[in-house]
Each structure stands twice: as structure tokens, then as C-alpha cells.
Design a protein around this motif. Structure first.
Motif, PDB file in Angstrom:
ATOM      1  N   VAL A 256       5.393   2.126  22.487  1.00  0.00           N
ATOM      2  CA  VAL A 256       4.380   2.947  21.832  1.00  0.00           C
ATOM      3  C   VAL A 256       4.943   3.410  20.496  1.00  0.00           C
ATOM      4  CG1 VAL A 256       2.964   5.021  21.984  1.00  0.00           C
ATOM      5  CG2 VAL A 256       3.447   3.679  24.042  1.00  0.00           C
ATOM      6  N   SER A 257       4.312   3.017  19.433  1.00  0.00           N
ATOM      7  CA  SER A 257       4.809   3.325  18.096  1.00  0.00           C
ATOM      8  C   SER A 257       3.798   4.196  17.354  1.00  0.00           C
ATOM      9  CB  SER A 257       5.057   2.038  17.302  1.00  0.00           C
ATOM     10  OG  SER A 257       6.002   1.220  17.967  1.00  0.00           O
ATOM     11  N   THR A 258       4.298   5.218  16.696  1.00  0.00           N
ATOM     12  CA  THR A 258       3.465   6.109  15.902  1.00  0.00           C
ATOM     13  C   THR A 258       3.777   5.894  14.444  1.00  0.00           C
ATOM     14  OG1 THR A 258       3.513   7.740  17.680  1.00  0.00           O
ATOM     15  CG2 THR A 258       2.776   8.510  15.513  1.00  0.00           C
ATOM     16  N   LYS A 259       2.751   5.609  13.665  1.00  0.00           N
ATOM     17  CA  LYS A 259       2.953   5.379  12.232  1.00  0.00           C
ATOM     18  C   LYS A 259       2.551   6.615  11.444  1.00  0.00           C
ATOM     19  CE  LYS A 259       2.442   0.348  12.063  1.00  0.00           C
ATOM     20  NZ  LYS A 259       1.754  -0.785  11.439  1.00  0.00           N
ATOM     21  N   ARG A 260       3.393   6.979  10.502  1.00  0.00           N
ATOM     22  CA  ARG A 260       3.116   8.110   9.627  1.00  0.00           C
ATOM     23  C   ARG A 260       3.196   7.626   8.187  1.00  0.00           C
ATOM     24  NH1 ARG A 260       6.941  13.524   9.213  1.00  0.00           N
ATOM     25  NH2 ARG A 260       5.971  14.443   7.365  1.00  0.00           N
ATOM     26  N   VAL A 261       2.118   7.732   7.462  1.00  0.00           N
ATOM     27  CA  VAL A 261       2.116   7.341   6.050  1.00  0.00           C
ATOM     28  C   VAL A 261       2.882   8.396   5.266  1.00  0.00           C
ATOM     29  CG1 VAL A 261       0.702   6.883   4.028  1.00  0.00           C
ATOM     30  CG2 VAL A 261      -0.072   6.129   6.283  1.00  0.00           C
ATOM     31  N   VAL A 262       3.924   7.975   4.573  1.00  0.00           N
ATOM     32  CA  VAL A 262       4.751   8.933   3.844  1.00  0.00           C
ATOM     33  C   VAL A 262       4.585   8.816   2.335  1.00  0.00           C
ATOM     34  CG1 VAL A 262       6.460   9.176   5.655  1.00  0.00           C
ATOM     35  CG2 VAL A 262       6.758   7.385   3.962  1.00  0.00           C
ATOM     36  N   GLU A 263       4.012   7.697   1.888  1.00  0.00           N
ATOM     37  CA  GLU A 263       3.750   7.551   0.454  1.00  0.00           C
ATOM     38  C   GLU A 263       2.694   6.481   0.283  1.00  0.00           C
ATOM     39  OE1 GLU A 263       6.904   8.107  -2.673  1.00  0.00           O
ATOM     40  OE2 GLU A 263       6.621   5.953  -2.815  1.00  0.00           O
TER      41      GLU A 263
ATOM     42  N   ASN B 176       0.799  -1.223   0.000  1.00  0.00           N
ATOM     43  CA  ASN B 176       0.000   0.000   0.000  1.00  0.00           C
ATOM     44  C   ASN B 176       0.829   1.269   0.000  1.00  0.00           C
ATOM     45  OD1 ASN B 176      -2.648  -1.223   0.093  1.00  0.00           O
ATOM     46  ND2 ASN B 176      -2.121  -1.861   2.171  1.00  0.00           N
ATOM     47  N   GLY B 177       2.147   1.157   0.211  1.00  0.00           N
ATOM     48  CA  GLY B 177       2.991   2.338   0.243  1.00  0.00           C
ATOM     49  C   GLY B 177       4.043   2.245   1.334  1.00  0.00           C
ATOM     50  N   MET B 178       4.496   3.409   1.804  1.00  0.00           N
ATOM     51  CA  MET B 178       5.571   3.465   2.805  1.00  0.00           C
ATOM     52  C   MET B 178       5.070   4.143   4.070  1.00  0.00           C
ATOM     53  SD  MET B 178       8.818   4.432   0.344  1.00  0.00           S
ATOM     54  CE  MET B 178      10.082   3.648   1.368  1.00  0.00           C
ATOM     55  N   GLN B 179       5.503   3.602   5.214  1.00  0.00           N
ATOM     56  CA  GLN B 179       5.152   4.166   6.509  1.00  0.00           C
ATOM     57  C   GLN B 179       6.419   4.341   7.332  1.00  0.00           C
ATOM     58  OE1 GLN B 179       2.477   1.109   7.988  1.00  0.00           O
ATOM     59  NE2 GLN B 179       0.696   2.383   7.544  1.00  0.00           N
ATOM     60  N   LEU B 180       6.511   5.449   8.035  1.00  0.00           N
ATOM     61  CA  LEU B 180       7.601   5.668   8.971  1.00  0.00           C
ATOM     62  C   LEU B 180       7.070   5.417  10.373  1.00  0.00           C
ATOM     63  CD1 LEU B 180      10.601   6.732   9.093  1.00  0.00           C
ATOM     64  CD2 LEU B 180       9.591   8.896   9.819  1.00  0.00           C
ATOM     65  N   VAL B 181       7.691   4.488  11.081  1.00  0.00           N
ATOM     66  CA  VAL B 181       7.246   4.126  12.422  1.00  0.00           C
ATOM     67  C   VAL B 181       8.228   4.718  13.427  1.00  0.00           C
ATOM     68  CG1 VAL B 181       6.593   2.240  13.961  1.00  0.00           C
ATOM     69  CG2 VAL B 181       6.325   1.978  11.490  1.00  0.00           C
ATOM     70  N   THR B 182       7.719   5.500  14.359  1.00  0.00           N
ATOM     71  CA  THR B 182       8.528   6.124  15.401  1.00  0.00           C
ATOM     72  C   THR B 182       8.349   5.333  16.691  1.00  0.00           C
ATOM     73  OG1 THR B 182       8.158   8.285  14.389  1.00  0.00           O
ATOM     74  CG2 THR B 182       8.998   8.269  16.646  1.00  0.00           C
ATOM     75  N   HIS B 183       9.435   4.818  17.242  1.00  0.00           N
ATOM     76  CA  HIS B 183       9.375   4.000  18.451  1.00  0.00           C
ATOM     77  C   HIS B 183       9.803   4.810  19.670  1.00  0.00           C
ATOM     78  CE1 HIS B 183       8.878   0.565  15.824  1.00  0.00           C
ATOM     79  NE2 HIS B 183       9.987   0.899  15.188  1.00  0.00           N
ATOM     80  N   GLN B 184       9.081   4.637  20.754  1.00  0.00           N
ATOM     81  CA  GLN B 184       9.486   5.258  22.007  1.00  0.00           C
ATOM     82  C   GLN B 184      10.594   4.430  22.651  1.00  0.00           C
ATOM     83  OE1 GLN B 184       8.433   8.309  22.875  1.00  0.00           O
ATOM     84  NE2 GLN B 184       7.507   8.127  20.841  1.00  0.00           N
ATOM     85  N   PRO B 185      11.411   5.026  23.522  1.00  0.00           N
ATOM     86  CA  PRO B 185      12.511   4.273  24.139  1.00  0.00           C
ATOM     87  C   PRO B 185      12.013   3.027  24.861  1.00  0.00           C
ATOM     88  CG  PRO B 185      12.820   6.615  24.507  1.00  0.00           C
ATOM     89  CD  PRO B 185      11.456   6.461  23.890  1.00  0.00           C
ATOM     90  N   PHE B 186      12.783   1.956  24.728  1.00  0.00           N
ATOM     91  CA  PHE B 186      12.470   0.660  25.327  1.00  0.00           C
ATOM     92  C   PHE B 186      13.194   0.562  26.656  1.00  0.00           C
ATOM     93  CE2 PHE B 186      13.115  -4.039  25.574  1.00  0.00           C
ATOM     94  CZ  PHE B 186      11.780  -4.422  25.497  1.00  0.00           C
ATOM     95  N   THR B 187      12.464   0.241  27.716  1.00  0.00           N
ATOM     96  CA  THR B 187      13.097   0.157  29.034  1.00  0.00           C
ATOM     97  C   THR B 187      13.876  -1.147  29.178  1.00  0.00           C
ATOM     98  OG1 THR B 187      10.980  -0.676  29.913  1.00  0.00           O
ATOM     99  CG2 THR B 187      11.441   1.681  30.152  1.00  0.00           C
ATOM    100  N   SER B 188      13.144  -2.267  29.195  1.00  0.00           N
ATOM    101  CA  SER B 188      13.801  -3.566  29.279  1.00  0.00           C
ATOM    102  C   SER B 188      12.793  -4.646  28.925  1.00  0.00           C
ATOM    103  CB  SER B 188      14.350  -3.824  30.683  1.00  0.00           C
ATOM    104  OG  SER B 188      13.278  -4.017  31.602  1.00  0.00           O
ATOM    105  N   LYS B 189      13.297  -5.798  28.523  1.00  0.00           N
ATOM    106  CA  LYS B 189      12.429  -6.928  28.225  1.00  0.00           C
ATOM    107  C   LYS B 189      11.676  -7.364  29.473  1.00  0.00           C
ATOM    108  CE  LYS B 189      12.649 -11.751  26.687  1.00  0.00           C
ATOM    109  NZ  LYS B 189      13.541 -12.822  26.178  1.00  0.00           N
ATOM    110  N   ALA B 190      12.377  -7.383  30.610  1.00  0.00           N
ATOM    111  CA  ALA B 190      11.737  -7.807  31.862  1.00  0.00           C
ATOM    112  C   ALA B 190      10.574  -6.901  32.218  1.00  0.00           C
ATOM    113  CB  ALA B 190      12.775  -7.825  32.993  1.00  0.00           C
ATOM    114  N   ASP B 191      10.773  -5.599  32.054  1.00  0.00           N
ATOM    115  CA  ASP B 191       9.709  -4.642  32.354  1.00  0.00           C
ATOM    116  C   ASP B 191       8.545  -4.816  31.395  1.00  0.00           C
ATOM    117  OD1 ASP B 191       8.762  -2.174  33.782  1.00  0.00           O
ATOM    118  OD2 ASP B 191       8.846  -1.364  31.741  1.00  0.00           O
ATOM    119  N   ALA B 192       8.853  -5.015  30.107  1.00  0.00           N
ATOM    120  CA  ALA B 192       7.789  -5.199  29.113  1.00  0.00           C
ATOM    121  C   ALA B 192       6.944  -6.424  29.428  1.00  0.00           C
ATOM    122  CB  ALA B 192       8.414  -5.312  27.724  1.00  0.00           C
TER     123      ALA B 192
END
Length: 635
Positions: free
Chosen positions: A594-601, A570-586
Motif C-alpha cells: 500500500v503506497s501513499t503518494k504526496r505531491v511535494v512540488e 509534472n513535478g515531484m512526489q514522495l511515495v510512502t511504502h508500507q512494510p513488505f511481508t514477503s514475495k510469496a505472500d504477495a
């Protein structure tokens, strides 16, 4: 290269394969993910890999629309991301009928999600993504409708036998892995797996297990490739960086590089020094004696590095780096240095082993240490296993599905004209420079016993040379930053490329030079962190810069935890990721990045396999098979 059509030699076999290939050409283009500058941050990388840059959760939402509340959806998503860990938690908290019901519910959900994810692929490709041990069982579940009365008993018998035979956990883990693989079909790493972070080796292992991977080498990767190829200068640089970022464990514990001789040398000549104390990640602590040991090692290997630079710079005047000979610019007392007609005081100096009459000469102990390190690097089996993967799956640049992948830059002057390196009277610029450097890298890696040849010296040039596509600056002012307070001496003079890449006309010129379509194609860069508030999308959408801060030391600059660029039908998306603390915490809190997707094309019409590089290969196979079929039918 073997002909993939060679096994189809009869009319029935050829016609069957032609039908298959033509059907594949009409499937939607699979999803590609682009990541860069991971710098050993394995946990964050692994989480993004497992959640498909947020795509896995979106597929769950689409597949089970209106059926799962948010809490159930989150638990199911984490089962897909981390099946082994979630199953271990389950066995601690559920027993009896509740456990049996959980299995029945979630096996059914996984089959539905796998079927939903597999719609973009042929059955053959889906089968290849499955764990071989469970392929038959998975296909039976996948392609039989449990809602059909005739099949219900058969379907549920398979699930219950998986549970009864205690194979259900292994099947769940394998199926979650298949879903992850199909959610993102191909992964492009646009440079810098190594340095700074704690576990680049685990990143490489994950990529080796994943498949569907290509790598564009970054400048930090070059140091490790150079180390395995026997470059003493690359080794000195990477050991120095490991000490600087409190990451010597990667050398000793992971790759079996013995640092005892270096530590003994360091203890003999060096003491505490503020400029060389290791950078410690927030939340980590170092005992005073350990910090002192690392500080000493840091100084010892830095001085060895500065000494080793001298002979290479002198024997390679074509590198244009004579201005980087700095040890001979120190005064006799080694308290001041004269650069470009200006004299600066030295602070935090550590020149106990530097002979003012022959400043680039290693003393006997230093020579023994660097010789021992070269032997250790060239004989580390685990290091060579990982570097073999980087060499076999890597390149200086890649053209793939309308995207040009380059880690650093294409060196140019202020007018945008290509500049490069002159060797034996011939100047290599633009794509020719990349090809020259890649050819020599492969030569140096294949012949680690040759350590003062041009190919090995070019590995170091790739790291720090003024026209290196992977460095992208005129100078690496490591010495000045350690020892001189004056900020003007720290300027590294980035290549004009980094300003010019904002221009769509310039990017179109690049694409044309690399044999790509300037109207439709893009350039994808890593290497330079995108500062907070700045856009990673440049040149009217022709250029994407995707170093968003996987590496924790850069996150204060970027304000985020990394970018992923996705390219799908469908096109291209830029995904912005927030800092990851740790696998154990997750896992403890089921907290996703928390990821934000922006359709760029956006594509007006959904792209198919026929419009990809794989499609072009299949078109060639179709043409070959059609000719063979016509010949057989005419006989």
C-alpha cells in the motif's frame, strides 16, 4: 569520450538527426525514482522496482479507465509485476479454451499498456527497452491498430502464432519488463545497498540487469568496496556486522568467503556472551549450537577489529581519532576502563586474546585469520563483479536534473561552515572533500595489493571518521555499546549538518557550494531513518530525506517500509511504502504494498527533455550538427 555526432557526415544524415534530436527535446521529461538504504531487503526492493513505486498500477487505471473491475485490474497488475510467477500459476489452473482466451485478452492488454506507457519516449528509446528477440514482433503489434479492418487479421495472426509456437510466455515476460523499464526511466540509489538484510547481491544483480542506474555510495557500501580493495579493517567491520545480524551466509554462500579459520579461532577463545548474540529477524529461529557459533565468531572478529584500529589511528594522526584508542584504557584485570577521567565497569568482556602490555597486537592465529580473509575478499570473483558495478556506476555525490544526491552529510561546524580533513598541510572541505575521498577510493580499489597506503586507510575513515561525509558523526561507539552500560558513553555526536538542514538558507548555501541553483534545486539525502511522526521534507521543500525503513530493523523506528521520491514531468512526489511481508505472500494473495503518494512540488508547465541534463547534452549535439551542416551547405 566519443563524439555521438561523428557518424552523421552527409547533409541527409545530419538533417535527419537534427529533426530527431529537436523532436526528442519536446518530449515530456521521463520519470526518475530515488531510493536509499535498501540494506539487502531484496524482496521489498524488487517489488517497488517492479511496480514502479505504484506507477504501473496507476498507468493501468488510466489506460483502461472504466474497462476493468478491481479484481481484474489487480490480477493484471501482478502479471506486469511478476509475469513468470503468474504464468506458472495460470498453467496450473487454466487449460484449453479458457487458456487460449486468457492469452488473447492479456496480450492485447499488454500491447495497449505498452503503447500508453511509451507515449513519453521516441520510437528509438522504446525499441532499446524491448527484448531484442521480440523487438520486431512487438513493434508490429505496437504500431498497428487492431481496430482497423485491414489490420485485424494481420494483428491477430501474430498473437495466435506466438501462442501456437509456444513463444507467448517469453513475449509476455519480455513485454512486462519493458513496461517496467519505461514506467521509471532512471533509478538513483542514494546509498547503502549492503549490510543487515539477507540479499544485497540480488539487489545489485537486479540493478545490473535493469540499466539506467546510478549509485551514491553509502557508508555500508564502503565496507564492501574496502573489503574488495584489501582493507583488513573494512573486512573486520563487515564480518562483524554480518555476524551481528545473523547474515554470515552472504559471505560464505554468496561470495565464497571461507570462515572456517575464523570459526576455529572463535571456538578456541570465546564462549557464550549476551552482548554478542546475533539479532534474529521476527519469525526466524536459530538452533542453539548455531547461535553459539555465531556469538563466538562475533566476539572474535570484534576484538580483531578493535586491534586493527590501533595501527591505523597511530599512523594517521591527521584523522584526529586518537581518542578512539580504547584497548589501552582497560585496567590490568580488564574489568574496568577509564575514559575522559571516568572509570566504568566492563560487562560481557571478551579480552582473552588482548595482551595488556601490547593491546593492539594480533596474536599469530588472529594474524593468520585476517590474512586469509583479506586473500578471500580480494580474490572473490562474484564480489568483484558486484563491486566493479558499484565503482563504475557510483560516486560520492551526484548533480542530476536539479537535484544534489548525497548519502550522508556535508560536514560543517555549528555555524554552518564547512569542516574537513587536513592532509599534508592542505585542508579539504565541502565539494573538495568529496572529490578527495572519491579519488582515493578509486585508487585503493584499483590497487588492492597496496594495503597500508593512505588511499586504503581513507576507506576506513569514510566508514567511521569524524568528518566523513558518509558517517556524519564524531564517534562510532561500537566498543562502548558492547561493553559499557553508561548511556553517556554511547553518544556518537551527530554532525551539526543534521540540525542545520532544516533551514532553507543553509540548504541554499549547500546548493550554491556544489554549483547548483539555490532557487530551483534540491538536496536528496539518505542515511538517517526518518522517525515515526517526523516529516522527510525539510527546509521548505528544499531537502528530502528518503531513508524510510526498507531495512526491517529500522521499521519500528520509521513505522513504514521505505520511501521512494519520484521526479517526473509534472513535478515531484514522495511515495510512502508500507512494510513488505514477503514475495510469496504477495503472490499468494495478490497483495500490493500500500503506497501513499504526496505531491511535494508541482510544475506550472509540464517539463520536457530540453530542461534536463540529457537535454543539455542533446543541445550540444544539435549545435555541433548545425555547424557541420552550415559548413557542408556552404561548400
Amino acid at each position: 569520450m566519443a563524439d555521438p555526432t561523428a557518424k552523421f557526415q552527409t547533409i541527409p544524415a545530419i538533417t535527419t538527426e537534427l529533426i530527431n534530436l529537436n523532436a526528442i527535446m519536446h518530449l515530456p521529461k521521463p520519470t526518475e525514482a530515488f531510493m536509499s538504504d535498501i540494506h539487502g531487503e531484496y524482496d521489498a526492493f524488487q517489488h517497488v522496482l517492479r511496480n514502479g513505486s505504484g506507477n504501473v498500477k496507476q498507468k493501468i487505471r488510466d489506460c483502461f479507465a472504466g474497462e476493468l473491475n478491481e479484481a481484474t485490474l489487480q490480477r493484471f497488475a501482478f502479471l506486469v509485476y511478476y509475469p513468470e510467477e503468474r504464468l506458472a500459476y495460470l498453467h496450473q489452473h487454466e487449460t484449453g479454451d479458457e487458456l487460449q482466451q486468457w492469452y488473447l485478452d492479456n496480450v492485447q492488454r499488454l500491447v495497449r499498456l505498452l503503447a500508453f506507457t511509451a507515449t513519453k519516449y521516441s520510437r528509438s528509446k522504446v525499441r532499446k527497452a524491448m527484448a531484442p528477440n521480440f523487438a520486431y514482433i512487438t513493434e508490429e503489434l505496437l504500431y498497428n491498430d487492431d481496430r482497423t479492418a485491414d489490420k485485424q487479421a494481420y494483428y491477430w495472426a501474430i498473437i495466435q502464432h506466438l501462442i501456437g509456437l509456444r513463444q507467448v510466455d517469453a513475449w509476455i515476460a519480455a513485454t512486462c519488463d519493458t513496461i517496467q523499464r519505461l514506467t521509471v526511466d532512471r533509478i538513483h540509489i542514494v546509498g547503502d545497498i549492503y549490510d543487515r538484510g539477507p540479499a544485497p547481491d540480488k539487489v545489485v544483480e537486479a540493478l545490473m540487469a535493469r540499466g539506467g542506474v546510478d549509485i551514491q555510495w553509502g557508508n555500508h557500501d564502503i565496507l564492501w568496496l574496502g573489503g574488495a580493495a584489501g582493507s583488513a579493517l573494512c573486512i573486520a567491520n563487515l564480518v562483524r556486522i554480518s555476524a551481528r545480524y545473523n547474515n554470515l551466509d552472504i559471505l560464505e554462500d554468496t561470495y565464497g568467503i571461507n570462515l572456517r579459520h575464523l570459526a576455529q579461532l572463535a571456538a578456541r577463545y570465546y564462549g557464550d556472551n549476551p552482548a554478542f548474540r546475533p539479532k534474529v529477524a521476527t519469525g526466524d529461529e536459530l538452533a542453539a549450537d548455531e547461535a553459539l557459533d555465531i556469538t563466538r565468531i562475533h566476539q572474535a572478529i570484534a576484538i580483531i577489529q578493535f586491534k586493527l584500529e590501533g595501527p591505523v589511528i597511530k599512523r594517521r594522526p591527521e584523522f584526529g581519532m586518537a581518542h578512539r584508542l580504547l584497548l589501552d584504557k582497560l585496567d590490568a584485570a580488564q574489568t574496568h576502563i577509564t575514559l575522559n577521567g571516568h572509570t566504568y565497569p566492563i560487562h560481557d568482556g571478551c579480552f582473552a586474546t588482548v595482551d595488556p602490555t601490547d593491546p593492539y597486537a594480533l596474536n599469530d592465529e588472529e594474524q593468520a585469520v585476517i590474512s586469509q580473509l583479506v586473500t578471500a575478499f580480494t580474490h572473490s570473483e562474484r564480489l568483484h563483479r558486484h563491486m566493479d558495478f558499484l565503482v563504475s556506476h557510483g560516486s560520492m555525490y551526484r548533480r542530476y536534473n536539479h537535484n544534489l544526491l548525497i548519502h550522508g552529510c556535508v560536514p560543517v561546524d555549528t555555524a554552518g561552515e564547512f569542516v574537513g580533513l587536513t592532509l599534508q598541510g592542505k585542508t579539504y572541505r565541502g565539494p573538495a572533500l568529496f572529490d578527495l575521498l572519491e579519488e582515493n577510493l578509486r585508487t585503493a580499489y584499483a590497487h588492492p595489493e597496496q594495503r597500508a597506503d593512505l588511499a586504503t586507510d581513507l576507506l576506513w575513515y569514510l566508514w567511521t571518521g569524524p568528518n566523513s561525509p558518509l558517517f556524519g558523526k564524531h564517534d562510532m561507539t561500537t566498543f562502548e555499546r558492547y561493553f559499557i552500560d553508561a548511556p553517556e558513553t554511547h553518544d556518537e555526536h551527530p554532525n551539526p549538518y543534521y540540525q542545520l538542514r532544516h533551514s532553507a538558507d543553509f540548504v541554499r548555501q549547500l546548493l550554491t557550494a556544489f554549483g547548483m541553483d539555490p532557487a530551483t534545486d534540491h538536496v536528496i539525502n539518505g542515511h538517517t531513518p526518518v522517525k515515526k511522526g517526523k516529516s522527510p521534507i525539510l527546509a521548505d521543500g528544499k531537502m528530502f530525506v528518503i531513508d524510510g525503513g526498507f531495512s526491517r530493523p529500522y521499521q519500528a523506528t520509521t513505522g513504514i517500509g521505505g520511501y521512494t521520491l519520484l521526479d517526473n514531468s509534472n513535478g515531484m512526489q514522495l511515495v510512502t511504502h508500507q512494510p513488505f511481508t514477503s514475495k510469496a505472500d504477495a503472490l499468494a494473495h495478490l497483495t500490493d504494498i500500500v503506497s501513499t503518494k504526496r505531491v511535494v512540488e508541482t510544475e506550472a508547465k509540464r517539463r520536457t527533455v530540453a530542461e534536463t541534463d540529457v537535454g543539455r547534452q542533446l543541445a550540444g549535439q544539435i549545435a555541433t550538427l548545425e555547424k557541420r551542416l552550415a559548413r557542408l551547405q556552404g561548400e
